[in-house]
Motif scaffolding. Structure first.
Motif, PDB file in Angstrom:
ATOM      1  N   LEU A 271       0.844  -1.200  -0.121  1.00  0.00           N
ATOM      2  CA  LEU A 271       0.126   0.126  -0.010  1.00  0.00           C
ATOM      3  C   LEU A 271       0.907   1.369   0.068  1.00  0.00           C
ATOM      4  CD1 LEU A 271      -3.039   1.319   0.286  1.00  0.00           C
ATOM      5  CD2 LEU A 271      -2.555   1.213   2.781  1.00  0.00           C
ATOM      6  N   GLU A 272       0.453   2.126  -0.779  1.00  0.00           N
ATOM      7  CA  GLU A 272       1.045   3.509  -0.690  1.00  0.00           C
ATOM      8  C   GLU A 272       0.075   4.637  -0.402  1.00  0.00           C
ATOM      9  OE1 GLU A 272       3.304   6.203  -4.168  1.00  0.00           O
ATOM     10  OE2 GLU A 272       1.132   5.928  -4.282  1.00  0.00           O
ATOM     11  N   LEU A 273       0.535   5.423   0.585  1.00  0.00           N
ATOM     12  CA  LEU A 273       0.050   6.502   1.149  1.00  0.00           C
ATOM     13  C   LEU A 273       0.699   7.579   0.555  1.00  0.00           C
ATOM     14  CD1 LEU A 273      -2.146   8.466   2.750  1.00  0.00           C
ATOM     15  CD2 LEU A 273      -0.456   8.180   4.538  1.00  0.00           C
ATOM     16  N   ALA A 274       0.234   8.587  -0.481  1.00  0.00           N
ATOM     17  CA  ALA A 274       0.692   9.573  -0.990  1.00  0.00           C
ATOM     18  C   ALA A 274      -0.140  10.624  -0.640  1.00  0.00           C
ATOM     19  CB  ALA A 274       0.572   9.523  -2.694  1.00  0.00           C
TER      20      ALA A 274
ATOM     21  N   TYR B 204      -3.887  10.189  -0.992  1.00  0.00           N
ATOM     22  CA  TYR B 204      -4.260   9.234  -2.190  1.00  0.00           C
ATOM     23  C   TYR B 204      -3.977   8.064  -1.336  1.00  0.00           C
ATOM     24  CZ  TYR B 204      -4.654  13.388  -4.946  1.00  0.00           C
ATOM     25  OH  TYR B 204      -4.754  14.480  -5.294  1.00  0.00           O
ATOM     26  N   LEU B 205      -4.505   6.949  -1.738  1.00  0.00           N
ATOM     27  CA  LEU B 205      -4.395   5.528  -1.498  1.00  0.00           C
ATOM     28  C   LEU B 205      -4.212   4.695  -2.686  1.00  0.00           C
ATOM     29  CD1 LEU B 205      -6.658   5.035   1.540  1.00  0.00           C
ATOM     30  CD2 LEU B 205      -4.106   5.258   1.648  1.00  0.00           C
ATOM     31  N   ALA B 206      -2.951   4.042  -2.971  1.00  0.00           N
ATOM     32  CA  ALA B 206      -2.790   3.453  -4.092  1.00  0.00           C
ATOM     33  C   ALA B 206      -2.204   1.786  -3.747  1.00  0.00           C
ATOM     34  CB  ALA B 206      -1.794   3.679  -5.264  1.00  0.00           C
ATOM     35  N   ALA B 207      -2.668   0.750  -4.664  1.00  0.00           N
ATOM     36  CA  ALA B 207      -2.083  -0.738  -4.529  1.00  0.00           C
ATOM     37  C   ALA B 207      -0.809  -0.595  -5.150  1.00  0.00           C
ATOM     38  CB  ALA B 207      -3.035  -1.696  -4.809  1.00  0.00           C
ATOM     39  N   LEU B 208      -0.106  -1.325  -4.848  1.00  0.00           N
ATOM     40  CA  LEU B 208       1.267  -1.312  -5.358  1.00  0.00           C
ATOM     41  C   LEU B 208       1.868  -2.679  -5.839  1.00  0.00           C
ATOM     42  CD1 LEU B 208       3.545   0.714  -2.835  1.00  0.00           C
ATOM     43  CD2 LEU B 208       2.573   1.452  -4.897  1.00  0.00           C
ATOM     44  N   THR B 209       1.360  -3.634  -5.591  1.00  0.00           N
ATOM     45  CA  THR B 209       1.635  -4.992  -6.237  1.00  0.00           C
ATOM     46  C   THR B 209       0.602  -5.708  -6.920  1.00  0.00           C
ATOM     47  OG1 THR B 209       0.851  -6.208  -4.289  1.00  0.00           O
ATOM     48  CG2 THR B 209       2.892  -5.058  -4.066  1.00  0.00           C
TER      49      THR B 209
ATOM     50  N   LEU C 105      -7.573  -2.453  -1.483  1.00  0.00           N
ATOM     51  CA  LEU C 105      -7.502  -1.779  -2.827  1.00  0.00           C
ATOM     52  C   LEU C 105      -6.983  -3.187  -3.535  1.00  0.00           C
ATOM     53  CD1 LEU C 105      -5.596   1.411  -2.175  1.00  0.00           C
ATOM     54  CD2 LEU C 105      -7.971   1.071  -2.660  1.00  0.00           C
ATOM     55  N   LEU C 106      -7.426  -2.968  -4.982  1.00  0.00           N
ATOM     56  CA  LEU C 106      -7.424  -4.240  -5.903  1.00  0.00           C
ATOM     57  C   LEU C 106      -6.131  -3.829  -6.560  1.00  0.00           C
ATOM     58  CD1 LEU C 106     -11.058  -4.713  -7.150  1.00  0.00           C
ATOM     59  CD2 LEU C 106      -9.766  -6.202  -5.525  1.00  0.00           C
ATOM     60  N   PRO C 107      -5.163  -4.558  -7.294  1.00  0.00           N
ATOM     61  CA  PRO C 107      -4.202  -4.461  -7.725  1.00  0.00           C
ATOM     62  C   PRO C 107      -4.531  -3.224  -8.922  1.00  0.00           C
ATOM     63  CG  PRO C 107      -4.237  -6.833  -7.821  1.00  0.00           C
ATOM     64  CD  PRO C 107      -5.618  -6.012  -7.357  1.00  0.00           C
ATOM     65  N   GLY C 108      -3.492  -2.233  -8.922  1.00  0.00           N
ATOM     66  CA  GLY C 108      -3.513  -1.019  -9.812  1.00  0.00           C
ATOM     67  C   GLY C 108      -4.502  -0.012  -9.337  1.00  0.00           C
ATOM     68  N   GLU C 109      -5.279   0.009  -8.158  1.00  0.00           N
ATOM     69  CA  GLU C 109      -6.383   0.697  -7.862  1.00  0.00           C
ATOM     70  C   GLU C 109      -5.739   1.954  -7.260  1.00  0.00           C
ATOM     71  OE1 GLU C 109     -10.934   0.057  -6.658  1.00  0.00           O
ATOM     72  OE2 GLU C 109      -9.472  -1.178  -5.493  1.00  0.00           O
ATOM     73  N   LYS C 110      -6.279   2.853  -7.270  1.00  0.00           N
ATOM     74  CA  LYS C 110      -5.841   4.201  -6.727  1.00  0.00           C
ATOM     75  C   LYS C 110      -7.015   5.190  -6.511  1.00  0.00           C
ATOM     76  CE  LYS C 110      -2.783   8.220  -6.974  1.00  0.00           C
ATOM     77  NZ  LYS C 110      -1.952   9.346  -7.758  1.00  0.00           N
TER      78      LYS C 110
END
Length: 826
Positions: free
Chosen positions: A220-223, A240-245, A380-385
């Motif tokens: 997980l990325e927190l930006a 923003y939140l994003a899935a990284l893997t 979050l699903l893969p690639g989701e932001k």
């Protein structure tokens, strides 16, 4: 100082590092509580309690204390490595009268390995100083052992830390407790700790920072994008939140983009015992929460309300929220926290959906505020932001009205929508017509404006212009406008060749064209729903929601409005939003994706409007949403609410003028640009000027067959409106209270533009008001300066000194009358 709150908050968003505070926790996770017996979240004495630790008449107001039984060991975590610790140890005297010889406590200082560094034993009525050489460490333990076998209140009073770098700290000092302002959430069942997540920060522009935190599991990325405005003491941040893997993330829950903790009173640590006793006796620690109603289509929309938060069990909590998924439908997403001595914090929420704010006072003097979406529990699903609500925090030590104008400056300079030349876009003077009126008649009205030289800037075509080719009732409210939403083709029977001929005519006379659309709602039987049901979310009703969180559906919205704008010569795009989205979002969520439908929708909504503004930099957006129900920090950056309340639809209500005063006053407390509808009643100057406070929309113009008989009057009144408009971005002052709505009082206000050293004041004597003479105490006036003054409607011109303007006397002999006082420094 409140400026430390600002400095620490800005410092965190510059570096990603919080200002460290000494932390103390029970290593056995036993509950800690304050001396007064209330549940607590810290290991500290309450300096306001009359029962602060006392030994033989000496009162200790600074230090750490606990009520415990048997023994307890606590870890002390320092902000940096230290070499020395000392404190005065004691047992409180409150049980001395029972059996003073019974109470005996051992105090010990230990290192992290359990090795003893210092110890002392204290009896009731005694004090002992304990001193420990620390082994260049940032962590040590303190242990208390009660030999009496009963619960004993004890304290480590007047502690001192000498750090390895030679600096000294005295924990527990008052007047040195900054607010903890930031965000919080849980990931994979654990609280977010910025110290444990991999962090990078990049300064993308001056005072603009991009933060990236990577979760310990790497998924997980927190930006966070942060901006800092030192001149205004404002900090804003957008997470923003994003899935990284290629795997879904663990669960994110309880996401709070604003999580505030603040000590209410910061009294000096060196105050005398009598001083603290007096404060404890006279002061009930409290915070004033100032909040503003949203839009409910009532005459009281946007009125301000205060909540007094104290630690009383029935007054220590309050909740703000929306009710139907629109950001300002119940409360405006702006609020103010007032502490003692003019210390204030203003907050704005950038979220065009449902939000919740929970406020609580606890531990006698601590305020906690939690703001975010109503519920978040998702992976979050893969690639989701996705994004989460943005926050702007403004810190001030100014008096109330000055603090409010500081916040307005922030909105004007950094949040108000601008055109392709970066110029502020002021609310235009508009004339509204229903889309059910044939184009040939609309053309005639446009000719009439030009013939009589009326300074109308925007020709407004509202609902009803779309759908299948068919005849419709001329009156908009009698048409089927709401049952054909979603079929965005021009009704060629009413508007042959579309609306481009009308916009072309308007452009030739330097007027602009506005068109109404409600793209986010569709009726189930419309062609687009049948062709692309995957674009929509359905419930049991006839309406369905365009799912802007679906990229294809968002693209459809962008292309549909882009095509309408290009083919019909639109200068203003009016977006309405007339339904409750919460049932649709809830229907789209699953138990492990609670909050995702709304997050994706709002994220898509910003992509939709943002793309339109990039494609058409001079296409302005009118933000309606049932009249003022989606006003927030983000929509302000992209639009202007030209129709701030649907109360304007009820044009036969006799107090529309007073409602316009009330709406203008309440909303202007937060934002400078907004406008309303005004029914034209020739000769009713009072109502017209009441509607001109935030510019002007001539409401339901199709009811007027001919402007000719009153064109001169209308031209004069519109020119006054233009003259008033130039000051909208200035400082706003409420000179007389706008409420109540029973019209027994007068209302007065002032707008002042600092750059021009000019402005105007307006005073309205309402229908039931018996007073006829008033004294206006104008603000921002230099007493020794001279001012050119013009008074309307009398058109009297004179020169007055600043002192005379600061106490300006005026008379309104008749009810339902007004005065405008324009002034310019010479």
């Amino acid at each position: 100082m409140i400026f430390r709150d600002y400095a620490d908050t800005a410092g965190f968003w510059r570096t990603g590092k919080k200002v460290k505070q000494i932390k103390i926790r029970d290593i056995n996770d036993k509950p800690l509580c304050f001396r007064n017996g209330w549940n607590g979240y810290a290991f500290a004495w309450n300096p306001f309690s009359i029962n602060a630790l006392q030994v033989n008449g000496k009162v200790f107001y600074r230090g750490w204390g606990i009520f415990f039984a048997k023994s307890i060991e606590c870890e002390v975590k320092l902000v940096k490595k230290a070499k020395f610790f000392s404190a005065i140890t004691a047992i409180n005297d409150d049980r001395k009268q029972l059996d003073p010889e019974k109470w005996l406590v051992d105090f010990e200082v230990l290192d992290c390995n359990g090795d003893l560094l210092a110890s002392t034993t204290v009896k009731m009525g005694e004090t002992a100083k304990i001193e420990a050489e620390l082994p260049d460490t940032d962590t040590f333990h303190i242990r208390m052992t009660d030999r009496s076998g009963a619960a004993v209140p004890v304290g480590w009073m007047e502690p001192e830390i000498i750090y390895s770098d030679g600096t000294t700290e005295h924990p527990g000092e008052r007047g040195n407790s900054p607010a903890d302002v930031g965000l919080s959430f849980d990931y994979d069942g654990k609280p977010f700790d910025p110290e444990l997540w991999a962090h990078t920060v990049t300064e993308t522009a001056k005072d603009q920072y991009h933060h990236q935190w990577i979760s310990p599991d790497g998924k997980l990325e927190l930006a966070v994008d942060a901006r800092i405005f030192d001149d205004l003491h404002v900090v804003e941040w957008t997470p923003y939140l994003a899935a990284l893997t290629d795997e879904k993330t663990a669960i994110v829950e309880n996401f709070l983009p604003l999580h505030l903790k603040k000590t209410v009173y910061d009294l000096p640590h060196n105050g005398t015992p009598d001083y603290y006793r007096e404060m404890a006796a006279l002061l009930q620690p409290e915070v004033i929460l100032r909040r503003t109603y949203g839009s409910k289509s009532t005459g009281n929309d946007f009125t301000e309300s205060e909540v007094l938060l104290t630690c009383r069990h029935d007054l220590n909590k309050f909740r703000l929220t929306t009710e139907d998924g629109r950001s300002s439908s119940t409360w405006l997403p702006f609020f103010e926290l007032d502490f003692y001595n003019n210390r204030r914090m203003n907050f704005a929420i950038g979220w065009s959906g449902e939000w919740v704010g929970n406020f609580e006072m606890y531990n006698f003097d601590t305020l906690e505020a939690k703001v975010g979406m109503k519920a978040t529990h998702f992976h979050l699903l893969p690639g989701e932001k996705i994004r989460q609500p943005a926050i702007a925090a403004h810190f001030s030590v100014a008096r109330l009205e000055d603090s409010r104008n500081e916040f307005r400056k922030y909105i004007v300079r950094h949040r108000q929508v601008r055109d392709s030349k970066n110029a502020l876009v002021y609310p235009p003077i508009c004339a509204m017509y229903g889309g059910t009126i044939p184009s040939r008649e609309l053309m005639d009205f446009a000719d009439m404006f030009e013939k009589h030289s009326l300074p109308l800037e925007v020709f407004w075509v509202d609902a009803g212009w779309y759908g299948e080719d068919r005849e419709l009732p001329r009156a908009l409210l009698r048409s089927d406008w709401y049952t054909t939403v979603g079929n965005w083709r021009v009704n060629q029977l009413l508007h042959p060749g579309g609306l481009k001929p009308l916009s072309d005519k308007l452009h030739k006379t330097n007027r602009k064209f506005l068109l109404w659309v409600e793209i986010e709602r569709a009726v189930k039987n419309t062609p687009i729903v049948k062709e692309h049901p995957e674009y929509f979310v359905f419930t049991d009703g006839d309406n369905c929601m365009l799912d802007l969180g679906n990229d294809a559906a968002c693209d459809y919205a962008i292309e549909t409005i882009s095509k309408l704008a290009a083919e019909n010569g639109m200068d203003w795009y009016r977006e309405d939003f007339n339904f409750n989205t919460i049932p649709f979002w809830e229907a789209a969520d699953t138990p492990d994706r609670i909050g995702m439908a709304e997050s994706r929708f709002v994220t898509g909504f910003y992509r939709f409007w943002g793309t339109l503004r990039k494609r058409f930099p001079d296409l302005m957006i009118d933000n309606c949403a049932s009249g003022g129900q989606r006003i927030d920090m983000e929509t302000l950056s992209l639009s202007i609410p030209l129709w701030r309340s649907d109360f304007q639809c009820f044009r036969t209500i006799p107090y529309l003028a007073e409602a316009n005063q009330i709406h203008f006053d309440g909303l202007s407390r937060w934002i400078p640009f907004h406008s309303c509808g005004t029914v034209i009643k020739p000769g009713d100057d009072y109502a017209f000027v009441s509607g001109s406070l935030g510019t002007m929309l001539l409401n339901f113009c199709d009811e007027l067959e001919n402007f000719a008989p009153f064109a001169d009057w209308l031209r004069e009144m519109l020119n006054i409106t233009l003259r008033m408009r130039k000051y909208l971005a200035g400082n706003y002052y409420r000179l007389f209270d706008c409420a109540p709505k029973d019209f027994t009082n007068a209302y007065a206000m002032e707008l002042f533009e600092e750059s021009e050293q000019a402005g105007y004041a307006a005073v309205f004597r309402r229908e039931m008001c018996e007073e006829s003479e008033y004294t206006l105490k104008l603000r921002d006036i230099e007493p020794d300066a001279q001012y050119e003054v013009e008074i309307l409607p009398q058109k009297n011109k004179t020169v007055l000194s600043g002192r005379e303007l600061q106490k300006f006397n005026c008379v309104l002999p008749e009810p339902r009358s007004y005065l405008l006082i324009f002034f310019q420094k010479i």
